[in-house]
Scaffold this motif. Structure first.
Motif, mmCIF file in Angstrom:
data_model
loop_
_atom_site.group_PDB
_atom_site.id
_atom_site.type_symbol
_atom_site.label_atom_id
_atom_site.label_comp_id
_atom_site.label_asym_id
_atom_site.label_seq_id
_atom_site.Cartn_x
_atom_site.Cartn_y
_atom_site.Cartn_z
ATOM 1 N N VAL A 36 -10.270 58.648 -20.069
ATOM 2 C CA VAL A 36 -9.843 59.442 -21.225
ATOM 3 C C VAL A 36 -10.896 59.352 -22.325
ATOM 4 C CG1 VAL A 36 -8.095 59.655 -23.047
ATOM 5 C CG2 VAL A 36 -7.394 59.172 -20.686
ATOM 6 N N LEU A 37 -11.419 58.161 -22.539
ATOM 7 C CA LEU A 37 -12.441 57.959 -23.560
ATOM 8 C C LEU A 37 -13.705 58.758 -23.252
ATOM 9 C CD1 LEU A 37 -12.760 56.376 -26.160
ATOM 10 C CD2 LEU A 37 -13.713 54.502 -24.826
ATOM 11 N N LYS A 38 -14.122 58.747 -22.001
ATOM 12 C CA LYS A 38 -15.313 59.513 -21.607
ATOM 13 C C LYS A 38 -15.077 61.015 -21.765
ATOM 14 C CE LYS A 38 -17.465 56.238 -18.456
ATOM 15 N NZ LYS A 38 -17.870 55.952 -17.076
ATOM 16 N N ALA A 39 -13.911 61.485 -21.357
ATOM 17 C CA ALA A 39 -13.595 62.911 -21.487
ATOM 18 C C ALA A 39 -13.517 63.308 -22.962
ATOM 19 C CB ALA A 39 -12.280 63.231 -20.785
ATOM 20 N N ALA A 40 -12.937 62.448 -23.798
ATOM 21 C CA ALA A 40 -12.839 62.739 -25.230
ATOM 22 C C ALA A 40 -14.222 62.756 -25.866
ATOM 23 C CB ALA A 40 -11.946 61.713 -25.924
ATOM 24 N N HIS A 41 -15.085 61.841 -25.460
ATOM 25 C CA HIS A 41 -16.442 61.825 -26.013
ATOM 26 C C HIS A 41 -17.212 63.067 -25.566
ATOM 27 C CE1 HIS A 41 -20.706 60.615 -26.369
ATOM 28 N NE2 HIS A 41 -20.268 60.264 -27.568
ATOM 29 N N ALA A 42 -17.032 63.471 -24.324
ATOM 30 C CA ALA A 42 -17.693 64.684 -23.839
ATOM 31 C C ALA A 42 -17.195 65.906 -24.607
ATOM 32 C CB ALA A 42 -17.445 64.859 -22.337
ATOM 33 N N ARG A 43 -15.943 65.917 -24.957
ATOM 34 C CA ARG A 43 -15.337 67.061 -25.671
ATOM 35 C C ARG A 43 -15.664 67.069 -27.156
ATOM 36 N NH1 ARG A 43 -13.064 70.633 -28.155
ATOM 37 N NH2 ARG A 43 -10.940 71.389 -28.036
ATOM 38 N N PHE A 44 -15.571 65.892 -27.814
ATOM 39 C CA PHE A 44 -15.683 65.832 -29.272
ATOM 40 C C PHE A 44 -16.984 65.217 -29.780
ATOM 41 C CE2 PHE A 44 -11.066 65.517 -28.344
ATOM 42 C CZ PHE A 44 -10.687 66.739 -28.855
ATOM 43 N N GLY A 45 -17.738 64.558 -28.906
ATOM 44 C CA GLY A 45 -18.997 63.943 -29.327
ATOM 45 C C GLY A 45 -18.783 62.867 -30.376
ATOM 46 N N ALA A 47 -17.807 63.112 -33.300
ATOM 47 C CA ALA A 47 -16.621 63.319 -34.136
ATOM 48 C C ALA A 47 -15.497 62.368 -33.735
ATOM 49 C CB ALA A 47 -16.145 64.761 -34.044
ATOM 50 N N LEU A 48 -15.601 61.780 -32.560
ATOM 51 C CA LEU A 48 -14.604 60.823 -32.079
ATOM 52 C C LEU A 48 -14.639 59.528 -32.898
ATOM 53 C CD1 LEU A 48 -12.439 60.524 -29.886
ATOM 54 C CD2 LEU A 48 -14.198 59.632 -28.378
ATOM 55 N N LEU A 49 -15.756 59.272 -33.565
ATOM 56 C CA LEU A 49 -15.887 58.076 -34.394
ATOM 57 C C LEU A 49 -15.427 58.360 -35.818
ATOM 58 C CD1 LEU A 49 -19.426 56.860 -33.298
ATOM 59 C CD2 LEU A 49 -17.237 55.843 -32.683
ATOM 60 N N ASN A 50 -14.607 57.483 -36.349
ATOM 61 C CA ASN A 50 -14.150 57.591 -37.733
ATOM 62 C C ASN A 50 -15.094 56.759 -38.600
ATOM 63 O OD1 ASN A 50 -12.862 57.729 -40.167
ATOM 64 N ND2 ASN A 50 -10.940 56.834 -39.462
ATOM 65 N N GLN A 63 -24.210 46.604 -34.241
ATOM 66 C CA GLN A 63 -22.992 47.048 -33.550
ATOM 67 C C GLN A 63 -22.892 48.567 -33.545
ATOM 68 O OE1 GLN A 63 -20.420 44.594 -36.022
ATOM 69 N NE2 GLN A 63 -19.584 43.643 -34.164
ATOM 70 N N LYS A 64 -23.231 49.197 -34.667
ATOM 71 C CA LYS A 64 -23.154 50.657 -34.761
ATOM 72 C C LYS A 64 -24.143 51.332 -33.818
ATOM 73 C CE LYS A 64 -21.619 50.678 -39.556
ATOM 74 N NZ LYS A 64 -21.995 50.989 -40.956
ATOM 75 N N ASP A 65 -25.236 50.658 -33.509
ATOM 76 C CA ASP A 65 -26.257 51.220 -32.622
ATOM 77 C C ASP A 65 -25.940 51.035 -31.142
ATOM 78 O OD1 ASP A 65 -27.720 52.080 -34.790
ATOM 79 O OD2 ASP A 65 -29.056 50.338 -34.807
ATOM 80 N N ALA A 66 -24.819 50.402 -30.819
ATOM 81 C CA ALA A 66 -24.473 50.107 -29.426
ATOM 82 C C ALA A 66 -24.144 51.355 -28.618
ATOM 83 C CB ALA A 66 -23.301 49.132 -29.372
ATOM 84 N N GLY A 67 -23.917 52.462 -29.268
ATOM 85 C CA GLY A 67 -23.510 53.678 -28.564
ATOM 86 C C GLY A 67 -22.027 53.887 -28.734
ATOM 87 N N PRO A 68 -21.601 55.137 -28.854
ATOM 88 C CA PRO A 68 -20.202 55.433 -29.176
ATOM 89 C C PRO A 68 -19.186 54.893 -28.170
ATOM 90 C CG PRO A 68 -21.501 57.456 -29.051
ATOM 91 C CD PRO A 68 -22.407 56.329 -28.762
ATOM 92 N N LEU A 69 -19.452 55.025 -26.882
ATOM 93 C CA LEU A 69 -18.458 54.576 -25.903
ATOM 94 C C LEU A 69 -18.306 53.061 -25.928
ATOM 95 C CD1 LEU A 69 -19.144 56.981 -22.911
ATOM 96 C CD2 LEU A 69 -17.255 57.032 -24.531
ATOM 97 N N SER A 70 -19.416 52.346 -25.984
ATOM 98 C CA SER A 70 -19.356 50.879 -26.066
ATOM 99 C C SER A 70 -18.659 50.443 -27.343
ATOM 100 C CB SER A 70 -20.763 50.279 -26.030
ATOM 101 O OG SER A 70 -21.387 50.556 -24.820
ATOM 102 N N LEU A 71 -18.976 51.115 -28.430
ATOM 103 C CA LEU A 71 -18.381 50.790 -29.719
ATOM 104 C C LEU A 71 -16.868 51.020 -29.703
ATOM 105 C CD1 LEU A 71 -18.968 49.952 -32.638
ATOM 106 C CD2 LEU A 71 -19.340 52.349 -33.151
ATOM 107 N N LEU A 72 -16.447 52.132 -29.135
ATOM 108 C CA LEU A 72 -15.016 52.445 -29.066
ATOM 109 C C LEU A 72 -14.257 51.495 -28.144
ATOM 110 C CD1 LEU A 72 -15.310 56.312 -29.045
ATOM 111 C CD2 LEU A 72 -14.152 54.946 -30.796
#
Length: 105
Positions: A36-45, A47-50, A63-72
Motif C-alpha cells: 500500500v505504501l509503495k502504491a501510494a508513493h507511486a500515486r502521490f509522490g 505529497a505523501l510526506l507531511n 533521516q530526511k535524506d533516507a528516502g520517502p519509503l524508508s522514512l515512512l
C-alpha cells in the motif's frame, strides 16, 4: 475501504465519522502495509510526506535524506493523513475534492 491515519488526529476522526464502514488502521500501531505504501508513493509522490508536521521537524537532515519509503516505514506519523484506499483507488488528505469523490460532501 481502509483509512490509514492516527487515532488522535482530528482530521482522521472527521473522515472516519463520515466513512463509518471504513476500517481504521492506526499507522503508529500497525504501520502501512508495504504494498500500500509503495502504491501510494507511486500515486502521490512526495505529497505523501507531511513536511509541516512536528514529526518531520524533529527529524535530522540525515533521516530526511533516507528516502520517502524508508522514512515512512521508520516514522509512519510523517505521512500525510488520512490515506484512504478503496480497492485500487486511493485518496490522500481530507479535502473537499476527496469528500466529493467519496460521496460525503
Amino acid at each position: 475501504m481502509h483509512l490509514y491515519g492516527l487515532k488522535n488526529c482530528d482530521t482522521c476522526r472527521k473522515a472516519l465519522k463520515l466513512l463509518p464502514d471504513a476500517e481504521f488502521v492506526d499507522v503508529r500501531a500497525g504501520g502501512v502495509p508495504e504494498n500500500v505504501l509503495k502504491a501510494a508513493h507511486a500515486r502521490f509522490g512526495d505529497a505523501l510526506l507531511n513536511t509541516r508536521s512536528a514529526t518531520w521537524r524533529g527529524l535530522s537532515d540525515l533521516q530526511k535524506d533516507a528516502g520517502p519509503l524508508s522514512l515512512l516505514q521508520a516514522h509512519p506519523a510523517v505521512m500525510k493523513r488520512p490515506l484512504i484506499t478503496d480497492g485500487d483507488t486511493m485518496y490522500l488528505g481530507w479535502t473537499r475534492d476527496v469528500q466529493t469523490a467519496l460521496g460525503v460532501a
